[in-house]
Motif scaffolding. Structure first.
Motif, PDB file in Angstrom:
ATOM      1  N   CYS A 107       9.734 -32.217   0.803  1.00 62.30           N
ATOM      2  CA  CYS A 107      10.608 -33.302   1.267  1.00 62.30           C
ATOM      3  C   CYS A 107       9.843 -34.556   1.650  1.00 62.30           C
ATOM      4  CB  CYS A 107      11.431 -32.830   2.460  1.00 62.30           C
ATOM      5  SG  CYS A 107      12.467 -31.384   2.146  1.00 62.30           S
ATOM      6  N   ALA A 108       8.529 -34.483   1.725  1.00 61.82           N
ATOM      7  CA  ALA A 108       7.747 -35.626   2.176  1.00 61.82           C
ATOM      8  C   ALA A 108       7.862 -36.779   1.186  1.00 61.82           C
ATOM      9  CB  ALA A 108       6.287 -35.223   2.355  1.00 61.82           C
ATOM     10  N   THR A 130      -9.292 -31.450   5.404  1.00 56.08           N
ATOM     11  CA  THR A 130      -8.177 -31.230   4.479  1.00 56.08           C
ATOM     12  C   THR A 130      -7.264 -32.449   4.502  1.00 56.08           C
ATOM     13  OG1 THR A 130      -8.282 -28.846   4.881  1.00 56.08           O
ATOM     14  CG2 THR A 130      -6.254 -29.712   3.899  1.00 56.08           C
ATOM     15  N   PHE A 131      -6.997 -33.010   3.325  1.00 51.43           N
ATOM     16  CA  PHE A 131      -6.192 -34.231   3.255  1.00 51.43           C
ATOM     17  C   PHE A 131      -4.931 -34.054   2.414  1.00 51.43           C
ATOM     18  CE2 PHE A 131     -10.316 -35.902   4.450  1.00 51.43           C
ATOM     19  CZ  PHE A 131      -9.999 -36.921   5.336  1.00 51.43           C
ATOM     20  N   ASP A 132      -4.624 -32.835   1.968  1.00 47.74           N
ATOM     21  CA  ASP A 132      -3.463 -32.659   1.095  1.00 47.74           C
ATOM     22  C   ASP A 132      -2.197 -32.234   1.832  1.00 47.74           C
ATOM     23  OD1 ASP A 132      -4.452 -30.206   1.763  1.00 47.74           O
ATOM     24  OD2 ASP A 132      -4.215 -29.318  -0.225  1.00 47.74           O
ATOM     25  N   HIS A 133      -2.287 -31.950   3.139  1.00 46.74           N
ATOM     26  CA  HIS A 133      -1.074 -31.610   3.886  1.00 46.74           C
ATOM     27  C   HIS A 133      -0.260 -32.869   4.148  1.00 46.74           C
ATOM     28  CE1 HIS A 133      -2.557 -27.502   5.605  1.00 46.74           C
ATOM     29  NE2 HIS A 133      -2.701 -27.611   4.290  1.00 46.74           N
ATOM     30  N   THR A 134       1.058 -32.704   4.122  1.00 49.93           N
ATOM     31  CA  THR A 134       1.943 -33.867   4.249  1.00 49.93           C
ATOM     32  C   THR A 134       2.962 -33.748   5.372  1.00 49.93           C
ATOM     33  OG1 THR A 134       3.443 -32.887   2.613  1.00 49.93           O
ATOM     34  CG2 THR A 134       1.746 -34.400   1.791  1.00 49.93           C
ATOM     35  N   ALA A 135       3.032 -32.608   6.068  1.00 49.69           N
ATOM     36  CA  ALA A 135       4.077 -32.422   7.078  1.00 49.69           C
ATOM     37  C   ALA A 135       3.568 -31.554   8.214  1.00 49.69           C
ATOM     38  CB  ALA A 135       5.325 -31.795   6.458  1.00 49.69           C
ATOM     39  N   ILE A 136       4.257 -31.671   9.359  1.00 46.10           N
ATOM     40  CA  ILE A 136       3.981 -30.869  10.549  1.00 46.10           C
ATOM     41  C   ILE A 136       5.297 -30.246  10.998  1.00 46.10           C
ATOM     42  CG2 ILE A 136       3.148 -30.873  12.929  1.00 46.10           C
ATOM     43  CD1 ILE A 136       1.515 -33.374  12.214  1.00 46.10           C
ATOM     44  N   ARG A 137       5.273 -28.954  11.247  1.00 47.48           N
ATOM     45  CA  ARG A 137       6.473 -28.233  11.679  1.00 47.48           C
ATOM     46  C   ARG A 137       6.754 -28.532  13.147  1.00 47.48           C
ATOM     47  NH1 ARG A 137      10.625 -25.621   8.908  1.00 47.48           N
ATOM     48  NH2 ARG A 137      11.589 -24.101  10.284  1.00 47.48           N
ATOM     49  N   LEU A 138       8.020 -28.886  13.448  1.00 47.96           N
ATOM     50  CA  LEU A 138       8.437 -29.208  14.811  1.00 47.96           C
ATOM     51  C   LEU A 138       9.182 -28.038  15.437  1.00 47.96           C
ATOM     52  CD1 LEU A 138       9.748 -32.858  14.265  1.00 47.96           C
ATOM     53  CD2 LEU A 138       7.459 -32.139  14.996  1.00 47.96           C
ATOM     54  N   ASP A 139       9.474 -28.174  16.722  1.00 50.97           N
ATOM     55  CA  ASP A 139      10.274 -27.166  17.412  1.00 50.97           C
ATOM     56  C   ASP A 139      11.717 -27.605  17.603  1.00 50.97           C
ATOM     57  OD1 ASP A 139       9.794 -29.175  19.177  1.00 50.97           O
ATOM     58  OD2 ASP A 139       9.070 -27.909  20.820  1.00 50.97           O
ATOM     59  N   ARG A 140      12.040 -28.817  17.150  1.00 50.01           N
ATOM     60  CA  ARG A 140      13.415 -29.310  17.218  1.00 50.01           C
ATOM     61  C   ARG A 140      13.620 -30.331  16.091  1.00 50.01           C
ATOM     62  NH1 ARG A 140      10.616 -31.587  21.514  1.00 50.01           N
ATOM     63  NH2 ARG A 140      10.461 -33.875  21.526  1.00 50.01           N
ATOM     64  N   PRO A 141      14.856 -30.549  15.674  1.00 50.58           N
ATOM     65  CA  PRO A 141      15.089 -31.456  14.546  1.00 50.58           C
ATOM     66  C   PRO A 141      14.735 -32.906  14.887  1.00 50.58           C
ATOM     67  CG  PRO A 141      16.968 -29.993  14.881  1.00 50.58           C
ATOM     68  CD  PRO A 141      16.094 -29.830  16.079  1.00 50.58           C
ATOM     69  N   PHE A 142      14.253 -33.594  13.877  1.00 49.16           N
ATOM     70  CA  PHE A 142      13.991 -35.027  13.966  1.00 49.16           C
ATOM     71  C   PHE A 142      14.568 -35.661  12.707  1.00 49.16           C
ATOM     72  CE2 PHE A 142      11.270 -38.689  12.880  1.00 49.16           C
ATOM     73  CZ  PHE A 142      11.471 -39.466  14.010  1.00 49.16           C
ATOM     74  N   HIS A 143      15.629 -36.460  12.892  1.00 50.36           N
ATOM     75  CA  HIS A 143      16.358 -37.035  11.751  1.00 50.36           C
ATOM     76  C   HIS A 143      16.778 -35.934  10.767  1.00 50.36           C
ATOM     77  CE1 HIS A 143      15.969 -41.184  12.909  1.00 50.36           C
ATOM     78  NE2 HIS A 143      14.642 -41.115  12.948  1.00 50.36           N
ATOM     79  N   VAL A 148       7.931 -33.501  10.493  1.00 46.77           N
ATOM     80  CA  VAL A 148       7.635 -34.929  10.404  1.00 46.77           C
ATOM     81  C   VAL A 148       6.596 -35.126   9.316  1.00 46.77           C
ATOM     82  CG1 VAL A 148       8.243 -35.524  12.766  1.00 46.77           C
ATOM     83  CG2 VAL A 148       5.934 -34.671  12.263  1.00 46.77           C
ATOM     84  N   TRP A 149       6.551 -36.330   8.769  1.00 42.42           N
ATOM     85  CA  TRP A 149       5.682 -36.638   7.631  1.00 42.42           C
ATOM     86  C   TRP A 149       4.767 -37.810   7.981  1.00 42.42           C
ATOM     87  CZ3 TRP A 149      11.144 -37.229   5.843  1.00 42.42           C
ATOM     88  CH2 TRP A 149      11.736 -35.985   5.602  1.00 42.42           C
ATOM     89  N   PRO A 150       3.691 -37.555   8.696  1.00 42.39           N
ATOM     90  CA  PRO A 150       2.754 -38.652   8.991  1.00 42.39           C
ATOM     91  C   PRO A 150       2.104 -39.173   7.713  1.00 42.39           C
ATOM     92  CG  PRO A 150       2.391 -36.752  10.439  1.00 42.39           C
ATOM     93  CD  PRO A 150       3.297 -36.301   9.341  1.00 42.39           C
ATOM     94  N   ASP A 151       1.529 -40.364   7.831  1.00 43.06           N
ATOM     95  CA  ASP A 151       0.842 -40.937   6.672  1.00 43.06           C
ATOM     96  C   ASP A 151      -0.378 -40.107   6.288  1.00 43.06           C
ATOM     97  OD1 ASP A 151       2.718 -42.959   6.636  1.00 43.06           O
ATOM     98  OD2 ASP A 151       1.522 -44.294   7.895  1.00 43.06           O
TER      99      ASP A 151
END
Length: 242
Positions: A107-108, A130-143, A148-151
């Motif tokens: 989804c990123a 490691t530079f190929d990860h695109t997302a971090i798993r949260l404990d609650r929804p965000f949008h 979330v998808w940091p740069d």
């Protein structure tokens, strides 16, 4: 005349030579035959992947007159049975990500600017991370997403890097979008990560580690690496230096 309970007379049971017809094996003999077939099936399951734990199918192949061979081959008097391939790692169901775990998300979104790619390449030249990860798993929804998808995501350091500019029309990361950035940073820090924002175009700093710069340059990368050393410790970060 029929006997008791409708049994047939002895003459009806006589064979061609006048003797009694052979009735077949007794139940005890049948059980012995079944045990022999089970033993043969278990012995063949040691070298036949398809027949492993499938003794009934092995006995069925024996009754048809064919004996399966390893790899799907067959004896001359039986049909070939292809061996079932062992499922590889790609066929297994992927496990769910835990809270605070980084991963590659389908989804990123794609990078919004070429500056992000330049910043990632400059960091890759400095640090063996490691530079190929695109997302971090949260404990609650965000949008409406629990990620979330940091740069830029640095899993070894558990640091997320964001590059912020006002954009072509000066409307990016201001007003309600700035409020969204603050909520994103809080959600990321809540799962054990730290956030560093590189703010350009006179955007104010939002967090304690943010950098206010005029653009991305070698000096900017040096300052960013120094911030990473302050967050996680110089010994830990220098262990990944190239």
């Amino acid at each position: 005349m029929p006997g008791v309970c409708g049994a047939r007379p002895a003459a009806a049971l006589a064979g061609p030579a006048g003797g009694l017809a052979e009735r077949g094996p007794r139940p005890a003999a049948r059980r012995a035959d079944d045990r022999s077939a089970d033993a043969a099936g278990r012995a063949r399951a040691r070298w036949c992947p398809r027949r492993r734990h499938r003794g009934l199918l092995v006995r069925g192949a024996e009754r048809r007159g064919g004996v399966d061979a390893p790899g799907g081959a067959a004896a001359p008097d039986g049909p070939a049975v292809p061996a079932r391939p062992h499922p590889g790692p790609s066929a297994r169901r992927p496990r769910a990500c835990r809270r605070g775990e980084s991963f590659v998300s389908r989804c990123a979104p794609a990078p919004a600017s070429a500056v992000e790619a330049e910043l990632r390449a400059a960091l890759r030249d400095r640090l063996d991370l490691t530079f190929d990860h695109t997302a971090i798993r949260l404990d609650r929804p965000f949008h409406e997403h629990v990620e979330v998808w940091p740069d830029i995501v640095l899993p070894e350091l558990r640091v997320a890097i964001e590059y912020d500019s006002t954009g072509r029309h000066g409307l990016e990361h201001v007003g309600s979008r700035e409020d969204s950035d603050r909520r994103k940073d809080r959600a990321t820090r809540a799962v054990g990560w730290e956030v560093v924002r590189i703010r350009t175009g006179r955007l104010p700093a939002l967090g304690p580690w943010d950098l206010q710069v005029s653009g991305v340059s070698g000096r900017t990368v040096d300052r960013l690496v120094d911030v990473l050393r302050e967050i996680r410790g110089p010994l830990f970060v220098d262990a990944y230096a190239r």
